[in-house]
Design a protein around this motif. Structure first.
Motif, PDB file in Angstrom:
ATOM      1  N   THR A 113       0.831  -1.207   0.000  1.00  0.00           N
ATOM      2  CA  THR A 113       0.000   0.000   0.000  1.00  0.00           C
ATOM      3  C   THR A 113       0.869   1.263   0.000  1.00  0.00           C
ATOM      4  O   THR A 113       2.088   1.194   0.118  1.00  0.00           O
ATOM      5  CB  THR A 113      -0.920   0.014   1.236  1.00  0.00           C
ATOM      6  N   LYS A 114       0.217   2.409  -0.094  1.00  0.00           N
ATOM      7  CA  LYS A 114       0.929   3.692  -0.127  1.00  0.00           C
ATOM      8  C   LYS A 114       1.727   3.933   1.148  1.00  0.00           C
ATOM      9  O   LYS A 114       2.783   4.564   1.132  1.00  0.00           O
ATOM     10  CB  LYS A 114      -0.064   4.842  -0.345  1.00  0.00           C
ATOM     11  N   LYS A 115       1.229   3.435   2.264  1.00  0.00           N
ATOM     12  CA  LYS A 115       1.908   3.636   3.547  1.00  0.00           C
ATOM     13  C   LYS A 115       2.779   2.440   3.951  1.00  0.00           C
ATOM     14  O   LYS A 115       3.229   2.356   5.096  1.00  0.00           O
ATOM     15  CB  LYS A 115       0.874   3.911   4.643  1.00  0.00           C
ATOM     16  N   GLY A 116       3.009   1.539   3.009  1.00  0.00           N
ATOM     17  CA  GLY A 116       3.871   0.399   3.305  1.00  0.00           C
ATOM     18  C   GLY A 116       3.175  -0.777   3.952  1.00  0.00           C
ATOM     19  O   GLY A 116       3.837  -1.714   4.415  1.00  0.00           O
ATOM     20  N   GLY A 117       1.838  -0.740   3.978  1.00  0.00           N
ATOM     21  CA  GLY A 117       1.092  -1.880   4.500  1.00  0.00           C
ATOM     22  C   GLY A 117       1.011  -2.998   3.466  1.00  0.00           C
ATOM     23  O   GLY A 117       1.566  -2.889   2.365  1.00  0.00           O
ATOM     24  N   ARG A 118       0.316  -4.057   3.810  1.00  0.00           N
ATOM     25  CA  ARG A 118       0.190  -5.200   2.903  1.00  0.00           C
ATOM     26  C   ARG A 118      -1.274  -5.631   2.799  1.00  0.00           C
ATOM     27  O   ARG A 118      -1.896  -5.969   3.815  1.00  0.00           O
ATOM     28  CB  ARG A 118       1.007  -6.385   3.400  1.00  0.00           C
ATOM     29  N   ILE A 119      -1.800  -5.602   1.586  1.00  0.00           N
ATOM     30  CA  ILE A 119      -3.140  -6.153   1.347  1.00  0.00           C
ATOM     31  C   ILE A 119      -2.974  -7.653   1.110  1.00  0.00           C
ATOM     32  O   ILE A 119      -2.229  -8.068   0.225  1.00  0.00           O
ATOM     33  CB  ILE A 119      -3.807  -5.487   0.134  1.00  0.00           C
ATOM     34  N   ASP A 120      -3.643  -8.466   1.918  1.00  0.00           N
ATOM     35  CA  ASP A 120      -3.444  -9.915   1.850  1.00  0.00           C
ATOM     36  C   ASP A 120      -3.768 -10.475   0.473  1.00  0.00           C
ATOM     37  O   ASP A 120      -3.010 -11.277  -0.084  1.00  0.00           O
ATOM     38  CB  ASP A 120      -4.304 -10.616   2.911  1.00  0.00           C
ATOM     39  N   LEU A 121      -4.907 -10.043  -0.078  1.00  0.00           N
ATOM     40  CA  LEU A 121      -5.352 -10.592  -1.362  1.00  0.00           C
ATOM     41  C   LEU A 121      -6.061  -9.486  -2.132  1.00  0.00           C
ATOM     42  O   LEU A 121      -7.007  -8.871  -1.625  1.00  0.00           O
ATOM     43  CB  LEU A 121      -6.312 -11.766  -1.109  1.00  0.00           C
ATOM     44  N   LEU A 122      -5.590  -9.231  -3.332  1.00  0.00           N
ATOM     45  CA  LEU A 122      -6.172  -8.175  -4.145  1.00  0.00           C
ATOM     46  C   LEU A 122      -6.576  -8.752  -5.497  1.00  0.00           C
ATOM     47  O   LEU A 122      -5.742  -9.286  -6.237  1.00  0.00           O
ATOM     48  CB  LEU A 122      -5.164  -7.027  -4.340  1.00  0.00           C
ATOM     49  N   LEU A 123      -7.871  -8.627  -5.798  1.00  0.00           N
ATOM     50  CA  LEU A 123      -8.400  -9.077  -7.089  1.00  0.00           C
ATOM     51  C   LEU A 123      -8.739  -7.829  -7.895  1.00  0.00           C
ATOM     52  O   LEU A 123      -9.544  -7.003  -7.456  1.00  0.00           O
ATOM     53  CB  LEU A 123      -9.659  -9.930  -6.885  1.00  0.00           C
ATOM     54  N   THR A 124      -8.133  -7.688  -9.073  1.00  0.00           N
ATOM     55  CA  THR A 124      -8.354  -6.470  -9.860  1.00  0.00           C
ATOM     56  C   THR A 124      -8.536  -6.782 -11.337  1.00  0.00           C
ATOM     57  O   THR A 124      -7.895  -7.685 -11.889  1.00  0.00           O
ATOM     58  CB  THR A 124      -7.162  -5.493  -9.720  1.00  0.00           C
ATOM     59  N   SER A 125      -9.416  -6.002 -11.942  1.00  0.00           N
ATOM     60  CA  SER A 125      -9.522  -5.980 -13.400  1.00  0.00           C
ATOM     61  C   SER A 125      -9.193  -4.555 -13.836  1.00  0.00           C
ATOM     62  O   SER A 125      -8.715  -3.748 -13.032  1.00  0.00           O
ATOM     63  CB  SER A 125     -10.933  -6.372 -13.850  1.00  0.00           C
ATOM     64  N   GLU A 126      -9.470  -4.209 -15.069  1.00  0.00           N
ATOM     65  CA  GLU A 126      -9.150  -2.861 -15.550  1.00  0.00           C
ATOM     66  C   GLU A 126      -9.918  -1.793 -14.794  1.00  0.00           C
ATOM     67  O   GLU A 126      -9.418  -0.698 -14.546  1.00  0.00           O
ATOM     68  CB  GLU A 126      -9.454  -2.768 -17.053  1.00  0.00           C
ATOM     69  N   ASN A 127     -11.160  -2.117 -14.374  1.00  0.00           N
ATOM     70  CA  ASN A 127     -12.006  -1.101 -13.736  1.00  0.00           C
ATOM     71  C   ASN A 127     -12.572  -1.522 -12.378  1.00  0.00           C
ATOM     72  O   ASN A 127     -13.275  -0.735 -11.746  1.00  0.00           O
ATOM     73  CB  ASN A 127     -13.191  -0.735 -14.664  1.00  0.00           C
ATOM     74  N   GLU A 128     -12.287  -2.742 -11.923  1.00  0.00           N
ATOM     75  CA  GLU A 128     -12.915  -3.238 -10.698  1.00  0.00           C
ATOM     76  C   GLU A 128     -11.868  -3.846  -9.762  1.00  0.00           C
ATOM     77  O   GLU A 128     -10.813  -4.325 -10.204  1.00  0.00           O
ATOM     78  CB  GLU A 128     -13.962  -4.305 -11.038  1.00  0.00           C
ATOM     79  N   LYS A 182      -8.214   2.270   5.777  1.00  0.00           N
ATOM     80  CA  LYS A 182      -8.290   3.506   4.977  1.00  0.00           C
ATOM     81  C   LYS A 182      -7.127   3.565   4.005  1.00  0.00           C
ATOM     82  O   LYS A 182      -7.288   3.927   2.825  1.00  0.00           O
ATOM     83  CB  LYS A 182      -8.259   4.720   5.902  1.00  0.00           C
ATOM     84  N   ASP A 183      -5.942   3.166   4.462  1.00  0.00           N
ATOM     85  CA  ASP A 183      -4.762   3.109   3.593  1.00  0.00           C
ATOM     86  C   ASP A 183      -4.971   2.093   2.483  1.00  0.00           C
ATOM     87  O   ASP A 183      -4.638   2.342   1.317  1.00  0.00           O
ATOM     88  CB  ASP A 183      -3.533   2.756   4.434  1.00  0.00           C
ATOM     89  N   TYR A 184      -5.535   0.935   2.842  1.00  0.00           N
ATOM     90  CA  TYR A 184      -5.797  -0.107   1.843  1.00  0.00           C
ATOM     91  C   TYR A 184      -6.717   0.441   0.753  1.00  0.00           C
ATOM     92  O   TYR A 184      -6.475   0.251  -0.451  1.00  0.00           O
ATOM     93  CB  TYR A 184      -6.458  -1.322   2.486  1.00  0.00           C
ATOM     94  N   TRP A 185      -7.777   1.111   1.207  1.00  0.00           N
ATOM     95  CA  TRP A 185      -8.780   1.635   0.274  1.00  0.00           C
ATOM     96  C   TRP A 185      -8.191   2.716  -0.627  1.00  0.00           C
ATOM     97  O   TRP A 185      -8.350   2.688  -1.851  1.00  0.00           O
ATOM     98  CB  TRP A 185      -9.954   2.184   1.081  1.00  0.00           C
ATOM     99  N   ASN A 186      -7.478   3.647  -0.014  1.00  0.00           N
ATOM    100  CA  ASN A 186      -6.914   4.767  -0.775  1.00  0.00           C
ATOM    101  C   ASN A 186      -5.817   4.314  -1.733  1.00  0.00           C
ATOM    102  O   ASN A 186      -5.559   4.973  -2.757  1.00  0.00           O
ATOM    103  CB  ASN A 186      -6.356   5.829   0.170  1.00  0.00           C
ATOM    104  N   SER A 187      -5.155   3.198  -1.414  1.00  0.00           N
ATOM    105  CA  SER A 187      -4.052   2.726  -2.267  1.00  0.00           C
ATOM    106  C   SER A 187      -4.542   2.218  -3.609  1.00  0.00           C
ATOM    107  O   SER A 187      -3.752   2.073  -4.554  1.00  0.00           O
ATOM    108  CB  SER A 187      -3.272   1.617  -1.545  1.00  0.00           C
ATOM    109  N   ILE A 188      -5.847   1.952  -3.713  1.00  0.00           N
ATOM    110  CA  ILE A 188      -6.409   1.467  -4.981  1.00  0.00           C
ATOM    111  C   ILE A 188      -7.064   2.608  -5.752  1.00  0.00           C
ATOM    112  O   ILE A 188      -7.536   2.432  -6.867  1.00  0.00           O
ATOM    113  CB  ILE A 188      -7.429   0.324  -4.718  1.00  0.00           C
ATOM    114  N   ASP A 189      -7.107   3.806  -5.153  1.00  0.00           N
ATOM    115  CA  ASP A 189      -7.684   4.965  -5.834  1.00  0.00           C
ATOM    116  C   ASP A 189      -6.949   5.230  -7.147  1.00  0.00           C
ATOM    117  O   ASP A 189      -5.718   5.175  -7.206  1.00  0.00           O
ATOM    118  CB  ASP A 189      -7.578   6.219  -4.948  1.00  0.00           C
TER     119      ASP A 189
END
Length: 381
Positions: free
Chosen positions: A93-108, A125-132
């Motif tokens: 993440t932006k603050k150096g955290g770790r998201i355990d599992l991230l599923l991403t497509s082009e828009n989702e 909040k960091d997790y959420w903002n890191s995908i912005d």
């Protein structure tokens, strides 16, 4: 409490049988609750192109749960991944955290924080903002064991591991035809592991029975411990009566201390008479074994030169020489079903058995042979 009162309690009450949790491969490996291990396994099963050939089973099951959880909310619930998706573990993440599992497509995106026993103190909040800026639609999930977990972030929802697996198992029938059998076995084992983590050993009614009758139950436990003390005391008498052995009974707090007594040779500690009393308090059953361990097993064929009588040969273990166990191996063994009077006078019974059934004679011939071998090596040295 008097024995008569305990007998009355036992006669009038059916003691619940507590079923242990089935063993799983992760449990055997001592990793049933490691979050990073579970995240890696989830990543494997979420991957629609992996060799398990379960295709979109996991993502479809998760999407169904998301839709149910968000049915009365205005949160994003229509993440379809219609064009496929990528899977990442330990996403930084932006603050150096770790998201355990991230599923991403082009828009989702689906952001998954995997929780087992640890507290939820992650910076969501960091997790959420890191995908912005990466996607236009996203949802956060805390995958936990607690169905009523409080999450202090309005875009994250709680889904339990067990809910996910119940959904997976409910949908599994549609995928069985093409699924790889090997990974189906792994999947079922993982389901059991999740069930073990999610559910208590005991049911409510069993706990209620204990607390209602705790005084009587603890009296019975103390009574059993007293009987065990008697058994161990009698075993010590036997050991003390045999000059060429050292009596070794493991600590009572250990499992072995409630199962075995070792009468080890003073000449070679790798030769012993083992008295197996683990079933004595359950089935009135006991074994007496003459056995080797460790270095004494390096050349099993050497004991062929020891001469035994026909009676002694009757208790020898067939196939001893071919045993592949290099830690311990039985050389002679005798099983006994004891009567209550024999348990009461256990030291007398064992002493007679050692003599009358030739166990002591076999042990002493082996002991003498090992002593001769030891002296010969010392002379050569």
């Amino acid at each position: 409490m008097k024995i008569e009162e305990l007998q009355k309690f036992i006669k009038e009450n059916k003691i619940p049988k507590i079923k242990g949790k089935p063993k799983t491969f992760l449990g055997i490996a001592k990793q049933p609750h490691y979050e990073n291990v579970l995240s890696n396994i989830y990543a494997f099963y979420f991957n629609v192109n992996e060799v398990h050939k379960l295709y979109d089973l996991f993502i479809v099951s998760l999407q169904e749960l998301i839709a149910k959880k968000l049915i009365d909310t205005d949160l994003t619930k229509d993440i379809s991944f219609s064009e496929g998706f990528e899977i990442e573990t330990e996403y930084t993440t932006k603050k150096g955290g770790r998201i355990d599992l991230l599923l991403t497509s082009e828009n989702e995106a689906i952001i998954i924080e995997n929780k087992v026993y640890h507290l939820l103190n992650n910076d969501l909040k960091d997790y959420w903002n890191s995908i912005d800026g990466l996607v236009t639609k996203k949802i956060g999930i805390v995958l936990s064991l607690n169905p009523i977990l409080e999450i202090k972030h309005k875009h994250f929802i709680n889904i339990t591991h067990l809910e996910l697996f119940n959904s997976v198992m409910s949908n599994l029938g549609n995928y069985l035809l093409e699924a790889n059998d090997k990974y189906l076995v792994f999947l079922k084992d993982l389901y059991q592991n999740i069930t073990n983590l999610s559910k208590s050993f005991m049911e409510k009614k069993d706990l209620e029975f204990y607390f209602k009758n705790k005084e009587e139950i603890n009296q019975i436990v103390e009574f059993k411990d007293t009987v065990l003390d008697h058994v161990i005391s009698e075993l010590r008498i036997v050991g003390d009566s045999i000059e060429d052995v050292d009596t070794n009974i493991p600590r009572r707090s250990s499992d072995a201390g409630k199962r075995y007594c070792y009468l080890k040779s003073k000449i070679n500690s790798n030769l012993m008479i083992t008295i197996v009393f683990r079933d004595l308090l359950l089935k009135d059953e006991m074994y007496i074994v003459v056995e080797f361990k460790g270095a004494a097993l390096k050349n099993k064929a050497q004991y062929n030169v020891v001469e035994f009588t026909a009676e002694e040969k009757e208790i020898l273990v067939e196939g001893f020489e071919n045993s592949t166990n290099n830690y311990w191996a039985h050389f002679a063994i005798k099983r006994y079903d004891l009567k209550q009077d024999e348990i009461l006078n256990l030291s007398d019974f064992i002493s007679r058995a050692l003599k009358d059934d030739y166990l002591l004679a076999v042990y002493r011939k082996l002991n003498e042979y090992m002593l001769v071998q030891k002296k010969e090596k010392e002379l050569v040295g």
